[in-house]
Scaffold this motif. Structure first.
Motif, PDB file in Angstrom:
ATOM      1  N   LEU A 190      -4.680   2.969  -3.684  1.00 10.26           N
ATOM      2  CA  LEU A 190      -6.067   2.544  -3.610  1.00 10.26           C
ATOM      3  C   LEU A 190      -6.682   2.978  -2.287  1.00 10.26           C
ATOM      4  N   PRO A 191      -8.014   3.105  -2.226  1.00 12.30           N
ATOM      5  CA  PRO A 191      -8.649   3.434  -0.948  1.00 12.30           C
ATOM      6  C   PRO A 191      -8.259   2.433   0.131  1.00 12.30           C
ATOM      7  N   GLY A 192      -8.057   2.922   1.355  1.00  8.05           N
ATOM      8  CA  GLY A 192      -7.644   2.048   2.447  1.00  8.05           C
ATOM      9  C   GLY A 192      -8.588   0.885   2.662  1.00  8.05           C
ATOM     10  N   SER A 193      -9.890   1.106   2.484  1.00  7.38           N
ATOM     11  CA  SER A 193     -10.861   0.029   2.680  1.00  7.38           C
ATOM     12  C   SER A 193     -10.657  -1.091   1.665  1.00  7.38           C
ATOM     13  N   MET A 194     -10.226  -0.745   0.442  1.00  5.95           N
ATOM     14  CA  MET A 194     -10.008  -1.777  -0.571  1.00  5.95           C
ATOM     15  C   MET A 194      -8.673  -2.478  -0.360  1.00  5.95           C
ATOM     16  N   ILE A 195      -7.676  -1.769   0.130  1.00  7.06           N
ATOM     17  CA  ILE A 195      -6.419  -2.426   0.496  1.00  7.06           C
ATOM     18  C   ILE A 195      -6.694  -3.478   1.563  1.00  7.06           C
ATOM     19  N   ALA A 196      -7.655  -3.167   2.456  1.00  8.94           N
ATOM     20  CA  ALA A 196      -8.010  -4.088   3.542  1.00  8.94           C
ATOM     21  C   ALA A 196      -8.943  -5.203   3.099  1.00  8.94           C
ATOM     22  N   GLY A 197      -9.439  -5.143   1.841  1.00  2.00           N
ATOM     23  CA  GLY A 197     -10.240  -6.251   1.338  1.00  2.00           C
ATOM     24  C   GLY A 197     -11.629  -5.936   0.835  1.00  2.00           C
ATOM     25  N   GLU A 198     -12.111  -4.697   1.009  1.00  2.00           N
ATOM     26  CA  GLU A 198     -13.436  -4.353   0.498  1.00  2.00           C
ATOM     27  C   GLU A 198     -13.457  -4.459  -1.026  1.00  2.00           C
ATOM     28  N   ARG A 199     -14.616  -4.784  -1.579  1.00  2.00           N
ATOM     29  CA  ARG A 199     -14.730  -5.016  -3.015  1.00  2.00           C
ATOM     30  C   ARG A 199     -14.993  -3.749  -3.827  1.00  2.00           C
ATOM     31  N   SER A 200     -15.407  -2.668  -3.194  1.00  2.00           N
ATOM     32  CA  SER A 200     -15.689  -1.443  -3.945  1.00  2.00           C
ATOM     33  C   SER A 200     -15.534  -0.226  -3.047  1.00  2.00           C
ATOM     34  N   ALA A 201     -15.293   0.924  -3.658  1.00  4.02           N
ATOM     35  CA  ALA A 201     -15.132   2.164  -2.900  1.00  4.02           C
ATOM     36  C   ALA A 201     -15.055   3.335  -3.866  1.00  4.02           C
ATOM     37  N   VAL A 202     -15.211   4.535  -3.324  1.00  3.82           N
ATOM     38  CA  VAL A 202     -14.964   5.758  -4.073  1.00  3.82           C
ATOM     39  C   VAL A 202     -13.463   6.025  -4.062  1.00  3.82           C
ATOM     40  N   PHE A 203     -12.929   6.454  -5.205  1.00  7.40           N
ATOM     41  CA  PHE A 203     -11.507   6.769  -5.321  1.00  7.40           C
ATOM     42  C   PHE A 203     -11.354   8.165  -5.906  1.00  7.40           C
ATOM     43  N   ARG A 204     -10.334   8.885  -5.421  1.00  2.28           N
ATOM     44  CA  ARG A 204      -9.988  10.190  -5.980  1.00  2.28           C
ATOM     45  C   ARG A 204      -8.487  10.233  -6.264  1.00  2.28           C
ATOM     46  N   PHE A 205      -8.128  10.585  -7.491  1.00  6.89           N
ATOM     47  CA  PHE A 205      -6.723  10.806  -7.793  1.00  6.89           C
ATOM     48  C   PHE A 205      -6.230  12.019  -7.004  1.00  6.89           C
TER      49      PHE A 205
END
Length: 239
Positions: A190-205
Motif C-alpha cells: 500500500l502507499p506509504g501515506s496509507m500505511i501511516a494512516g491516511e484515508r486515501s491515496a494514488v496507488f500503482r501496481f
C-alpha cells in the motif's frame, strides 16, 4: 418493492461510484423473497453452501445486486444473467448480451456491500473485524515489509484494526484489477501515506506503473471496508 421493505440502503457515494449497505441479518421473509429472484444457476450455487449463514448472505446480496442492476439497466429480472471473466470476476448480461455495467460485491458477517461505478476497473471489500487470530502469522503471507513493520508494532485493538484495514485495501485493489489471488498480495504494498494512516491515496501496481488507481479506506465502527478504482486518463496528472 418499496424502500421501506428493502434490506439495502445507500451507504457511500464517492468518486463516481455508489455503494449500498446490505443488511444480512437473519430474516426468513427477506430470504424467501431473495431466493425467488435468483435464476437456476444461482440457486444451484445457493444449494452448494453447506451452512445456512452462507446461503443467507449469498441470496440477500445477490438479490440486492439483481434488483439494483435491473433498475440501472432498465431490464426485467428474468432478462438479467451473469458471466465470468478469466479470473472469475462477474459481469452482467441482458438477454445474453454483455451489459457494460460495472459492479462489485463483498460481504462478511451480517454486512454486505454492493457497489456500482462508471468504470469497469472497480473493487470494494468489507471485513467484519474478528479478534483473537494470529495476525502477525497470517500477515507474513499477505503483507510486504513496510506493512508488516507497522502490523508487528501495533498491539491490542490497534493490531486488529490495522490487519483488517490493510486486508480490505489490498483486496479492493485486487478486485479492481480483476485478477483474483492469481496476484500474490505480498508482492505489492500500500502507499506509504496509507500505511501511516491516511484515508486515501494514488496507488500503482509494480507491474503496471502507468495505470494509477485511486484507493480509499471506507472503514467504520462496524467493519473495515475499502474502495479502489482505476483513474480515468483525464485525471491522472491531477494526483
Amino acid at each position: 418493492m418499496t424502500a421501506a421493505d428493502a434490506w439495502w440502503r445507500p451507504w457511500c457515494e464517492t468518486g463516481g461510484s455508489l455503494i449500498l449497505h446490505v443488511d444480512l441479518r437473519p430474516d426468513r421473509g427477506r430470504e424467501q423473497q431473495a431466493l425467488a429472484l435468483l435464476d437456476d444457476q444461482e440457486k444451484a450455487r445457493w444449494n452448494g453452501f453447506r451452512v445456512q449463514d452462507g446461503r443467507r448472505r449469498f441470496a440477500l446480496c445477490r438479490a440486492a445486486l439483481r434488483i439494483n442492476l435491473c433498475d440501472r439497466l432498465g431490464c426485467a429480472n428474468g432478462d438479467l444473467s451473469f458471466g465470468s471473466l478469466e479470473y472469475g470476476k462477474p459481469y452482467a448480461k441482458v438477454n445474453g448480451v454483455p451489459a457494460g455495467a460495472s459492479f462489485n460485491v463483498s460481504h462478511s458477517g451480517a454486512h454486505g456491500l454492493v457497489g456500482f461505478a462508471e468504470r469497469d476497473e472497480f473493487g470494494v471489500d468489507l471485513e467484519v473485524r474478528v479478534p483473537g487470530r494470529d495476525f502477525d502469522g497470517i500477515g507474513r503471507f499477505v503483507y510486504g515489509p513496510c506493512e508488516m513493520l507497522a502490523l508487528t508494532a501495533a498491539t491490542g485493538t490497534g493490531k486488529v484494526n490495522l490487519f483488517y484495514r490493510f486486508w480490505t485495501l489490498k483486496e479492493a485493489l485486487i478486485k479492481a484489477l480483476g485478477t483474483g489471488f492469481s496476484l500474490d498480495p505480498s508482492r505489492f504494498e500500500l502507499p506509504g501515506s496509507m500505511i501511516a494512516g491516511e484515508r486515501s491515496a494514488v496507488f500503482r501496481f509494480p507491474h503496471l506503473p502507468a495505470d494509477p488507481f485511486w484507493l480509499e479506506d471506507l472503514g467504520e465502527s462496524r467493519f473495515a471496508a475499502a474502495r479502489a478504482c482505476r483513474m480515468p486518463e483525464g485525471h491522472r496528472a491531477e494526483r
